[in-house]
Motif scaffolding. Structure first.
Motif, PDB file in Angstrom:
ATOM      1  N   ALA A   1      19.994-113.786 -64.233  1.00  0.00           N
ATOM      2  CA  ALA A   1      20.567-112.443 -64.217  1.00  0.00           C
ATOM      3  C   ALA A   1      20.528-111.863 -62.808  1.00  0.00           C
ATOM      4  O   ALA A   1      21.480-111.234 -62.346  1.00  0.00           O
ATOM      5  CB  ALA A   1      19.814-111.534 -65.192  1.00  0.00           C
TER       6      ALA A   1
ATOM      7  N   SER B   1      28.245-102.993 -75.160  1.00  0.00           N
ATOM      8  CA  SER B   1      28.525-104.353 -75.614  1.00  0.00           C
ATOM      9  C   SER B   1      27.546-104.777 -76.706  1.00  0.00           C
ATOM     10  O   SER B   1      27.946-105.293 -77.754  1.00  0.00           O
ATOM     11  CB  SER B   1      28.447-105.323 -74.434  1.00  0.00           C
ATOM     12  OG  SER B   1      28.634-106.658 -74.858  1.00  0.00           O
ATOM     13  N   LEU B   2      26.263-104.541 -76.472  1.00  0.00           N
ATOM     14  CA  LEU B   2      25.249-104.938 -77.457  1.00  0.00           C
ATOM     15  C   LEU B   2      25.363-104.127 -78.744  1.00  0.00           C
ATOM     16  O   LEU B   2      25.257-104.677 -79.847  1.00  0.00           O
ATOM     17  CB  LEU B   2      23.854-104.780 -76.855  1.00  0.00           C
ATOM     18  CG  LEU B   2      23.521-105.733 -75.695  1.00  0.00           C
ATOM     19  CD1 LEU B   2      22.133-105.419 -75.134  1.00  0.00           C
ATOM     20  CD2 LEU B   2      23.597-107.179 -76.149  1.00  0.00           C
TER      21      LEU B   2
ATOM     22  N   VAL C   1      26.048-100.378 -65.455  1.00  0.00           N
ATOM     23  CA  VAL C   1      25.260-101.415 -66.119  1.00  0.00           C
ATOM     24  C   VAL C   1      24.756-100.924 -67.470  1.00  0.00           C
ATOM     25  O   VAL C   1      24.872-101.610 -68.494  1.00  0.00           O
ATOM     26  CB  VAL C   1      24.063-101.838 -65.235  1.00  0.00           C
ATOM     27  CG1 VAL C   1      23.098-102.731 -66.017  1.00  0.00           C
ATOM     28  CG2 VAL C   1      24.565-102.563 -63.994  1.00  0.00           C
TER      29      VAL C   1
ATOM     30  N   VAL D   1      18.484-103.400 -72.323  1.00  0.00           N
ATOM     31  CA  VAL D   1      19.172-102.663 -71.257  1.00  0.00           C
ATOM     32  C   VAL D   1      18.189-102.275 -70.155  1.00  0.00           C
ATOM     33  O   VAL D   1      18.480-102.423 -68.957  1.00  0.00           O
ATOM     34  CB  VAL D   1      19.864-101.410 -71.825  1.00  0.00           C
ATOM     35  CG1 VAL D   1      20.425-100.550 -70.700  1.00  0.00           C
ATOM     36  CG2 VAL D   1      20.987-101.810 -72.785  1.00  0.00           C
TER      37      VAL D   1
ATOM     38  N   ASP E   1      31.252-110.490 -68.284  1.00  0.00           N
ATOM     39  CA  ASP E   1      29.972-111.179 -68.459  1.00  0.00           C
ATOM     40  C   ASP E   1      29.209-110.642 -69.667  1.00  0.00           C
ATOM     41  O   ASP E   1      28.569-111.398 -70.397  1.00  0.00           O
ATOM     42  CB  ASP E   1      29.133-111.020 -67.186  1.00  0.00           C
ATOM     43  CG  ASP E   1      27.834-111.791 -67.253  1.00  0.00           C
ATOM     44  OD1 ASP E   1      27.875-113.034 -67.187  1.00  0.00           O
ATOM     45  OD2 ASP E   1      26.771-111.149 -67.379  1.00  0.00           O
ATOM     46  N   SER E   2      29.289-109.335 -69.897  1.00  0.00           N
ATOM     47  CA  SER E   2      28.511-108.709 -70.974  1.00  0.00           C
ATOM     48  C   SER E   2      29.023-109.078 -72.364  1.00  0.00           C
ATOM     49  O   SER E   2      28.238-109.242 -73.300  1.00  0.00           O
ATOM     50  CB  SER E   2      28.522-107.183 -70.814  1.00  0.00           C
ATOM     51  OG  SER E   2      27.895-106.797 -69.618  1.00  0.00           O
TER      52      SER E   2
ATOM     53  N   TRP F   1      26.581-102.677 -70.707  1.00  0.00           N
ATOM     54  CA  TRP F   1      25.672-103.580 -71.422  1.00  0.00           C
ATOM     55  C   TRP F   1      25.240-102.971 -72.750  1.00  0.00           C
ATOM     56  O   TRP F   1      25.213-103.646 -73.782  1.00  0.00           O
ATOM     57  CB  TRP F   1      24.474-103.885 -70.535  1.00  0.00           C
ATOM     58  CG  TRP F   1      23.524-104.952 -71.004  1.00  0.00           C
ATOM     59  CD1 TRP F   1      22.163-104.922 -70.905  1.00  0.00           C
ATOM     60  CD2 TRP F   1      23.828-106.229 -71.597  1.00  0.00           C
ATOM     61  NE1 TRP F   1      21.613-106.078 -71.400  1.00  0.00           N
ATOM     62  CE2 TRP F   1      22.614-106.901 -71.835  1.00  0.00           C
ATOM     63  CE3 TRP F   1      25.016-106.850 -71.967  1.00  0.00           C
ATOM     64  CZ2 TRP F   1      22.544-108.175 -72.421  1.00  0.00           C
ATOM     65  CZ3 TRP F   1      24.956-108.120 -72.552  1.00  0.00           C
ATOM     66  CH2 TRP F   1      23.735-108.759 -72.772  1.00  0.00           C
TER      67      TRP F   1
ATOM     68  N   ASP G   1      17.245-105.352 -68.108  1.00  0.00           N
ATOM     69  CA  ASP G   1      18.341-105.773 -67.233  1.00  0.00           C
ATOM     70  C   ASP G   1      18.505-104.817 -66.055  1.00  0.00           C
ATOM     71  O   ASP G   1      18.828-105.234 -64.933  1.00  0.00           O
ATOM     72  CB  ASP G   1      19.644-105.837 -68.034  1.00  0.00           C
ATOM     73  CG  ASP G   1      20.674-106.740 -67.380  1.00  0.00           C
ATOM     74  OD1 ASP G   1      20.448-107.957 -67.347  1.00  0.00           O
ATOM     75  OD2 ASP G   1      21.696-106.226 -66.894  1.00  0.00           O
TER      76      ASP G   1
ATOM     77  N   TYR H   1      31.573-107.175 -64.700  1.00  0.00           N
ATOM     78  CA  TYR H   1      30.365-106.994 -65.504  1.00  0.00           C
ATOM     79  C   TYR H   1      30.694-106.920 -66.994  1.00  0.00           C
ATOM     80  O   TYR H   1      29.933-107.409 -67.829  1.00  0.00           O
ATOM     81  CB  TYR H   1      29.618-105.730 -65.068  1.00  0.00           C
ATOM     82  CG  TYR H   1      28.266-105.609 -65.712  1.00  0.00           C
ATOM     83  CD1 TYR H   1      27.229-106.446 -65.320  1.00  0.00           C
ATOM     84  CD2 TYR H   1      28.030-104.686 -66.724  1.00  0.00           C
ATOM     85  CE1 TYR H   1      25.986-106.363 -65.935  1.00  0.00           C
ATOM     86  CE2 TYR H   1      26.791-104.593 -67.327  1.00  0.00           C
ATOM     87  CZ  TYR H   1      25.771-105.438 -66.924  1.00  0.00           C
ATOM     88  OH  TYR H   1      24.538-105.361 -67.534  1.00  0.00           O
ATOM     89  N   THR H   2      31.832-106.322 -67.333  1.00  0.00           N
ATOM     90  CA  THR H   2      32.249-106.258 -68.734  1.00  0.00           C
ATOM     91  C   THR H   2      32.518-107.658 -69.290  1.00  0.00           C
ATOM     92  O   THR H   2      32.103-107.996 -70.411  1.00  0.00           O
ATOM     93  CB  THR H   2      33.511-105.394 -68.892  1.00  0.00           C
ATOM     94  OG1 THR H   2      33.222-104.066 -68.441  1.00  0.00           O
ATOM     95  CG2 THR H   2      33.965-105.347 -70.349  1.00  0.00           C
TER      96      THR H   2
END
Length: 204
Positions: A125, A161-162, A154, A48, A17-18, A158, A51, A14-15
Motif C-alpha cells: 500500500a 468503496s468498502l 483517500v 480506512v 485501485d479501491s 476508500w 490506510d 485511487y478509485t
C-alpha cells in the motif's frame, strides 16, 4: 491548494485501485453478507484509518526523497508510470478472490482495532502511494493543505468503496462472489489503469 487536474488524476487512479477486489474487499464483503452494513461499519472504519496512516508515511517519505534527489526526482515519475502498468497487468490476469462463508468474530471496538492493524501488514500500500503521487503532482511543493485534500480523497473513496461492497453484499451476497463478475471488473479496471498510465506518461 492543488490544481484541479492533479486532484482529478489522483481521484481516478485511487478509485480504480479501491474498487478492484482484494483481501480487504473480500473481508468486507463477507461481513456485509453475514452481518449487515451496520455491524460491518467499525471494521470498515478501521481499514480506512489504517490506510490513512500508510498514506501519511508515504507522503513523508516522498517529501524527504524529493529534497534529497532534487532535479533527479523526475525519475520517480517514470517509476510510478511503470508501476501503474504493472498493476494493470496484475488486474488483467488476477484470478477470483476466494471468500469464506463463515462469519468472522469481532465487533465494535475490537473489530475496529483489528481492521486498523490489517493495512499495516501490507507494505504494498505504501509502495502504491509512493508510485502514484509523483505522477500526478509536484511532491516537493506539497503543502499541509494539499496533504489534507489528498487525505480527504483517500477517506471518501476508500470508505465509499468498502461501504458499497458491504451494502451490495448484504443485498445480494452471492453476486460479488461469482468468478465471472470479478474477472470482468478486474479487466475493466486494468484497461482504465493502463489508459491513465499512458496519459500521465505523455504529460510534461
Amino acid at each position: 491548494m492543488l490544481p484541479i487536474e492533479s486532484l482529478l488524476a489522483f481521484t481516478l487512479i485511487y478509485t480504480i485501485d479501491s474498487v478492484t477486489p482484494g483481501p480487504a474487499v473480500a473481508m468486507v464483503t463477507v461481513r456485509g453478507a453475514t452481518m449487515g452494513v451496520r455491524r460491518t461499519a467499525p471494521f470498515i472504519t478501521g481499514l480506512v484509518v489504517g490506510d490513512l496512516f500508510l498514506f501519511g508515511i508515504a507522503v513523508a517519505g516522498l517529501i524527504a526523497l524529493a529534497a534529497a534527489l532534487g532535479p533527479l526526482f523526475f525519475i520517480i515519475k517514470w517509476v510510478g508510470v511503470c508501476y501503474l502498468i504493472y498493476l494493470a497487468y496484475q488486474m488483467w490476469h488476477a484470478g477470483p478472490i476466494t471468500m469464506p462463508s463463515e462469519q468472522q468474530k469481532g465487533e465494535g471496538l475490537r473489530s475496529f482495532s483489528i481492521a486498523t492493524l490489517l493495512p499495516l501488514g501490507n507494505p504494498k500500500a505504501v509502495g502504491f502511494y509512493i508510485a502514484l503521487l509523483p505522477t500526478v503532482l509536484d511532491v516537493s511543493t506539497l503543502t499541509l493543505i494539499a496533504y489534507f485534500e489528498l487525505a480527504a480523497i483517500v477517506v471518501v473513496i476508500w470508505g465509499a468503496s468498502l461501504f458499497g461492497y458491504a451494502a451490495a453484499a448484504s443485498r445480494a451476497g452471492e453476486l460479488l462472489k461469482k468468478p465471472k463478475a470479478q474477472k470482468a471488473l478486474n479487466r475493466c479496471s486494468a484497461c482504465t489503469m493502463l489508459g491513465v498510465a499512458g496519459t500521465i506518461a505523455v504529460r510534461e
